[in-house]
Design an enzyme around this catalytic site. Structure first.
Site, PDB file in Angstrom:
ATOM      1  N   GLU A 287      68.348  20.351  22.488  1.00  0.00           N
ATOM      2  CA  GLU A 287      67.738  21.633  22.267  1.00  0.00           C
ATOM      3  C   GLU A 287      67.411  22.314  23.637  1.00  0.00           C
ATOM      4  O   GLU A 287      66.388  21.585  24.319  1.00  0.00           O
ATOM      5  CB  GLU A 287      66.740  21.425  21.433  1.00  0.00           C
ATOM      6  CG  GLU A 287      65.733  22.742  21.255  1.00  0.00           C
ATOM      7  CD  GLU A 287      66.799  24.136  20.762  1.00  0.00           C
ATOM      8  OE1 GLU A 287      66.835  25.041  21.682  1.00  0.00           O
ATOM      9  OE2 GLU A 287      67.674  24.024  20.117  1.00  0.00           O
TER      10      GLU A 287
ATOM     11  N   THR B  80      67.663  31.212  14.986  1.00  0.00           N
ATOM     12  CA  THR B  80      67.190  31.084  13.719  1.00  0.00           C
ATOM     13  C   THR B  80      65.816  31.648  13.137  1.00  0.00           C
ATOM     14  O   THR B  80      65.678  32.124  12.089  1.00  0.00           O
ATOM     15  CB  THR B  80      67.266  29.057  13.530  1.00  0.00           C
ATOM     16  OG1 THR B  80      68.349  28.899  13.520  1.00  0.00           O
ATOM     17  CG2 THR B  80      66.449  28.907  12.152  1.00  0.00           C
TER      18      THR B  80
ATOM     19  N   SER C 227      67.688  37.026   8.992  1.00  0.00           N
ATOM     20  CA  SER C 227      67.194  37.708   7.898  1.00  0.00           C
ATOM     21  C   SER C 227      66.417  36.868   7.064  1.00  0.00           C
ATOM     22  O   SER C 227      66.030  37.521   5.899  1.00  0.00           O
ATOM     23  CB  SER C 227      68.366  38.784   7.464  1.00  0.00           C
ATOM     24  OG  SER C 227      69.185  37.826   6.571  1.00  0.00           O
TER      25      SER C 227
ATOM     26  N   HIS D 166      72.983  33.891   1.552  1.00  0.00           N
ATOM     27  CA  HIS D 166      74.206  34.860   0.998  1.00  0.00           C
ATOM     28  C   HIS D 166      74.843  34.113  -0.068  1.00  0.00           C
ATOM     29  O   HIS D 166      75.235  33.112  -0.174  1.00  0.00           O
ATOM     30  CB  HIS D 166      74.855  35.439   2.220  1.00  0.00           C
ATOM     31  CG  HIS D 166      74.121  36.413   3.037  1.00  0.00           C
ATOM     32  ND1 HIS D 166      73.996  37.648   2.717  1.00  0.00           N
ATOM     33  CD2 HIS D 166      73.691  36.120   4.060  1.00  0.00           C
ATOM     34  CE1 HIS D 166      73.264  38.236   3.685  1.00  0.00           C
ATOM     35  NE2 HIS D 166      72.984  37.096   4.438  1.00  0.00           N
TER      36      HIS D 166
ATOM     37  N   VAL E 165      72.441  21.946  27.634  1.00  0.00           N
ATOM     38  CA  VAL E 165      73.806  21.389  28.011  1.00  0.00           C
ATOM     39  C   VAL E 165      74.324  22.381  28.903  1.00  0.00           C
ATOM     40  O   VAL E 165      74.686  23.486  28.352  1.00  0.00           O
ATOM     41  CB  VAL E 165      74.475  20.960  27.074  1.00  0.00           C
ATOM     42  CG1 VAL E 165      75.729  20.393  27.414  1.00  0.00           C
ATOM     43  CG2 VAL E 165      73.936  19.790  26.047  1.00  0.00           C
TER      44      VAL E 165
END
Length: 210
Positions: free
Chosen positions: A31, A41, A45, A49, A172
């Site tokens: 990360e 993330t 929203s 869905h 990375v």
């Protein structure tokens, strides 16, 4: 050498790590930021869905419907805040009703459970404070909302407990094919892996691929 290197620990990377942690594999998550879900993330929203938007027959259509059901199971298993509130797509004029018909046809073809078209009266009975111009709606009861940060963090935490390595502040910057898999360049050195899951967000568009 790693079996799998996951680039990025947003909700997609965390979910991949969570799933792979149930198998006897050497897995690491790389990360770029200093915490889980610190990019796209945490700013999305929060909607899960239902699956009526994707074109029928596509991989997105199949995975959307499967994914929203799986997310419900995972949230319950990991005690993540989750609310299946359903969703309404509103038509504010007669001219917009054909679009609802198209979304409804998509939803039926994609296997969205319980999806249905509502009249204006049915819509106002469900949500009385809508604009008075509403003439109908598409209702999908399987749509939900979730805390995206909590969701990703919970999956990442379980993955780490199950043996997945989590390397934070570890972007990375280059990927190179090798005889046995791939070599990933990071600030801490070269990481060798047999397979890569690229769950990087838009900030990773600078990655150099072979």
């Amino acid at each position: 050498m790693l079996d799998v290197a996951i680039i990025g620990c947003g909700v997609v990377g965390a979910a991949a790590a969570y799933e792979l942690s149930h198998y006897p594999l050497h897995v690491a998550v790389l990360e770029a930021e200093n915490d889980v879900a610190d990019g796209t993330t945490k700013a999305n929203s929060a909607i899960l869905h239902a699956g009526y938007d994707p074109e029928p027959g596509t991989q997105m259509a199949r995975l959307n419907v499967q994914g929203v059901a799986l997310a419900k199971e995972i949230c319950a298993r990991l005690d993540v805040p989750y609310r299946q509130c359903g969703s309404l797509v509103l038509a504010l004029s007669q001219a917009e009703l054909p679009h609802l018909q198209k979304l409804y046809a998509n939803g039926v073809a994609n296997g969205v459970p319980g999806i249905r078209l509502l009249s204006a009266e049915e819509t106002f009975a469900m949500e009385p404070n809508l604009a008075p111009t509403v003439v109908g709606a598409l209702y999908a009861p399987s749509a939900a909302i979730v805390s995206p940060w909590d969701f990703a963090l919970a999956m990442a935490e379980v993955a780490v407990r199950n043996g997945v390595e989590l390397h934070r502040s570890c972007p990375v910057t280059h990927i190179e094919k090798t005889a046995g898999g791939w070599a990933l360049t990071t600030p801490s050195g070269i990481v060798e892996t047999r397979y890569i899951i690229n769950a990087a967000a838009v900030s990773y568009t600078h990655l150099t691929l072979p």
